[in-house]
Design an enzyme around this catalytic site. Structure first.
Site, short mmCIF file in Angstrom:
data_model
loop_
_atom_site.label_atom_id
_atom_site.label_comp_id
_atom_site.label_asym_id
_atom_site.label_seq_id
_atom_site.Cartn_x
_atom_site.Cartn_y
_atom_site.Cartn_z
N GLY A 32 0.74 -1.28 -0.07
CA GLY A 32 0.11 0.01 0.03
C GLY A 32 0.81 1.19 0.14
O GLY A 32 0.31 2.44 -0.31
N CYS A 241 -27.09 -9.90 -16.58
CA CYS A 241 -26.77 -9.50 -17.77
C CYS A 241 -27.81 -10.08 -19.01
O CYS A 241 -28.22 -11.10 -19.11
CB CYS A 241 -25.23 -10.28 -17.97
SG CYS A 241 -24.71 -10.14 -20.01
N CYS A 244 -25.57 -13.03 -21.32
CA CYS A 244 -25.45 -14.17 -20.57
C CYS A 244 -26.11 -14.66 -19.52
O CYS A 244 -26.01 -15.71 -18.83
CB CYS A 244 -23.53 -14.31 -20.40
SG CYS A 244 -23.30 -13.34 -19.01
N CYS A 266 -22.57 -7.70 -19.11
CA CYS A 266 -21.39 -7.79 -18.56
C CYS A 266 -20.12 -6.81 -19.13
O CYS A 266 -20.12 -6.77 -20.21
CB CYS A 266 -20.69 -8.98 -18.81
SG CYS A 266 -21.53 -10.50 -17.94
N CYS A 272 -18.10 -12.86 -20.24
CA CYS A 272 -19.63 -13.11 -20.87
C CYS A 272 -19.55 -14.16 -21.85
O CYS A 272 -20.30 -14.96 -21.97
CB CYS A 272 -19.91 -11.67 -21.38
SG CYS A 272 -21.45 -11.34 -21.63
#
Lengths: 292, 258
Positions: A32, A241, A244, A266, A272
């Site tokens: 970080g 979606c 899909c 997606c 997808c």
């Protein structure tokens, strides 16, 4: 090829790669923490992923398989150009399959498919400093990181709730890494924040213009900041979606016509396609096939 | 007032190169006591205040603070993390220009709540309740809690700055010309407010001002500075009614009588 200028493998010279690798190692050692590095000029403008490209170029080996996504998609301008760039200067294998890739350079998204050990996710970061819009002085923000003075980050979230009634930050949502540094996960939607937590893959972040590299090593705690009475939540979509039929994935809104027609599909195109190959179908896909 | 000083200042001097900022200043400040530092421009008031509040390091001399655990600590020898923590919990600093002490681009509520969040408060409801309570105490309407200080008048900004500093119940507040740049009626309201808060909360305060009326209204004790040195100090009423030094006499007599 003889009459063309010849580039070193993966474009950058070995000294530069060495310098960037040192910065990456330091970043991994201090999860970080933003490590300054001597960012080079790349053959693309700042803001197009110069940081991510430098990181990728430094860790890329001839046996790697590279995948590049932009907004989750493999076929958008930025993704296509960066993929072509590395094909040209490093002659590495490229793929659009998340499973097959060893290095995935991304802007905005973490693939829906769970990453595994040995994979590396490289983020292109525009503004690495999470405190930047609250505190413009770099000297001061560095001091705040050093002394762990992160009250200001909550001031931002407080403002969100005061104005909107809930935490309205939807991307670049600040996280605390390994209980120490507050980090900007680059402009990924907060939907992807939970995927960073205890990820099996190594995550590297490169900011070219701001000359910073930071990292989240595998199996590292990544916690999104929040309030006790306003806990962190990811975006929810009320429809699956349209192509899909996947639920619990991040969807893009696509405008279809000028009469208000729109669909949600997606954002991760590979995911997808995979699902469609396996026989899943959303309502728009079914209709298209019926029309044919 | 207890018998143990909150702040012990011993022979503090500050030089800017060969120029004198302030020299050989010594005094004790007791809990609940308000001390005014007066003097003309360039007399070293602000330099002294900066040395006391660790915004500047004194060239020589020692400033000791009585911590909540009962120990005296030399401020110059404290670590930066500890010093900054002290500054945002046990101390307050009210700037002459509110824009220096406020975050102008975040709401009034967040300005007041910032210190609470800095010491680890993570409950939005509690922070907001504390912010509303403090806005009320400094006479800012609750309906302004989500407005940015940019939309506030000078007097409101100054009151907001005071609320922001007092929310963590500090024991010592530094004020640098808190009424500078305000018109007289707003000044009077602000002074009234500060006097009430200081009294209710038992705050110790060090107020730098060139305005003797401010010193008269707020302070128990005052110090007169000239050319970087303290030339006279004593109870406020005594200094103002019976000035001993020629310079203090000049200062007192140069107030316009309306």
């Amino acid at each position: 090829m003889t009459d063309l200028a010849t580039y070193n493998f993966a474009y950058l010279d070995e000294q530069t790669k060495r310098m960037i690798r040192r910065a990456i190692l330091k970043a991994i050692a201090i999860p970080g923490y933003q490590v300054p590095f001597a960012s080079r000029e790349m053959p693309m403008p700042y803001g197009w992923g110069t940081g991510g490209v430098q990181v990728t170029a430094s860790i890329l080996g001839p046996k790697d398989v590279l995948k590049v996504i932009d907004q989750g998609a493999d076929d958008t301008t930025n993704a296509v150009s960066i993929r072509a760039f590395f094909q040209k200067v490093a002659d590495v294998a490229v793929t659009t399959k998340t499973k097959e890739a060893t290095i995935i350079q991304t802007r905005h998204r973490i693939p829906e498919e769970g990453l595994r050990e040995g994979q590396t996710l490289v983020y292109q970061v525009p503004i690495p400093e999470p405190l930047r819009f609250l505190e413009p002085r770099e000297t001061e923000t560095r001091k705040m990181h050093a002394l762990e003075e992160y009250g200001l980050m909550h001031v931002k979230l407080y403002e969100d709730i005061a104005r909107n009634g809930h935490i309205a930050t939807t991307y670049a949502y600040p996280v605390k890494v390994e209980g120490r540094y507050v980090m900007d996960p680059s402009p990924t939607p907060k939907f992807d924040n939970p995927k960073m937590h205890m990820s099996e893959a190594l995550q590297l972040f490169g900011a070219g213009r701001e000359k910073r590299i930071y990292a989240v090593p595998p199996y590292t705690e990544v916690v999104s900041l929040d309030f006790e009475d306003h806990p962190f939540e990811v975006q929810k979509f009320d429809k699956p979606c349209a192509l899909c039929g996947a639920e619990n994935v991040y969807l893009d809104e696509v405008v279809l016509d000028d009469k208000g027609g729109r669909m949600f599909a997606c954002s991760d195109t590979d995911h997808c396609e995979d699902r469609r190959d396996c026989g899943h179908a959303g309502h728009m896909l079914a209709r298209k096939e019926a029309a044919e | 007032m207890s018998a143990v000083p909150l702040l012990k200042v011993n022979d503090v001097s500050k030089f800017y190169g060969s120029r004198i900022g302030c020299r050989n200043v010594s005094f004790d400040l007791f809990p609940g006591e308000v001390l005014a530092i007066v003097g003309e421009s360039g007399s070293g008031k602000t330099t002294l205040l900066s040395c006391l509040s660790t915004r500047l390091m004194p060239t020589s001399g020692i400033v000791e603070y009585h911590m909540r655990d009962g120990q005296y600590r030399d401020l110059a020898r404290m670590g930066e993390a500890e010093r900054r923590f002290l500054m945002r919990t046990d101390w307050g600093f009210v700037h002459q220009n509110p824009a220096d002490g406020l975050r102008m681009t975040v709401s009034a509520g967040a300005n007041v709540g910032e210190r609470l969040m800095a010491v680890g408060d993570r409950h939005y409801g509690n922070i907001r309740a504390a912010a509303s309570d403090w806005l009320e105490r400094v006479e800012i309407g609750i309906d302004r809690i989500d407005d940015q200080p940019r939309a506030f008048s000078g007097g409101m900004r100054q009151r907001l700055q005071i609320a922001r500093n007092l929310v963590t119940s500090p024991r010592l507040v530094f004020m640098d010309e808190p009424t500078g740049g305000l018109d007289v009626s707003v000044q009077a309201r602000l002074l009234d407010l500060v006097r009430g808060l200081v009294h209710d909360l038992g705050l110790a305060a060090i107020i730098v001002t060139h305005d003797l009326a401010v010193a008269r209204l707020l302070s128990h004790r005052m110090m007169v500075m000239k050319d970087g040195a303290v030339i006279e100090q004593g109870l406020t009423d005594r200094v103002l009614d019976d000035p001993r030094e020629p310079y203090t006499q000049l200062l007192v007599s140069s107030i316009l009588q309306v």
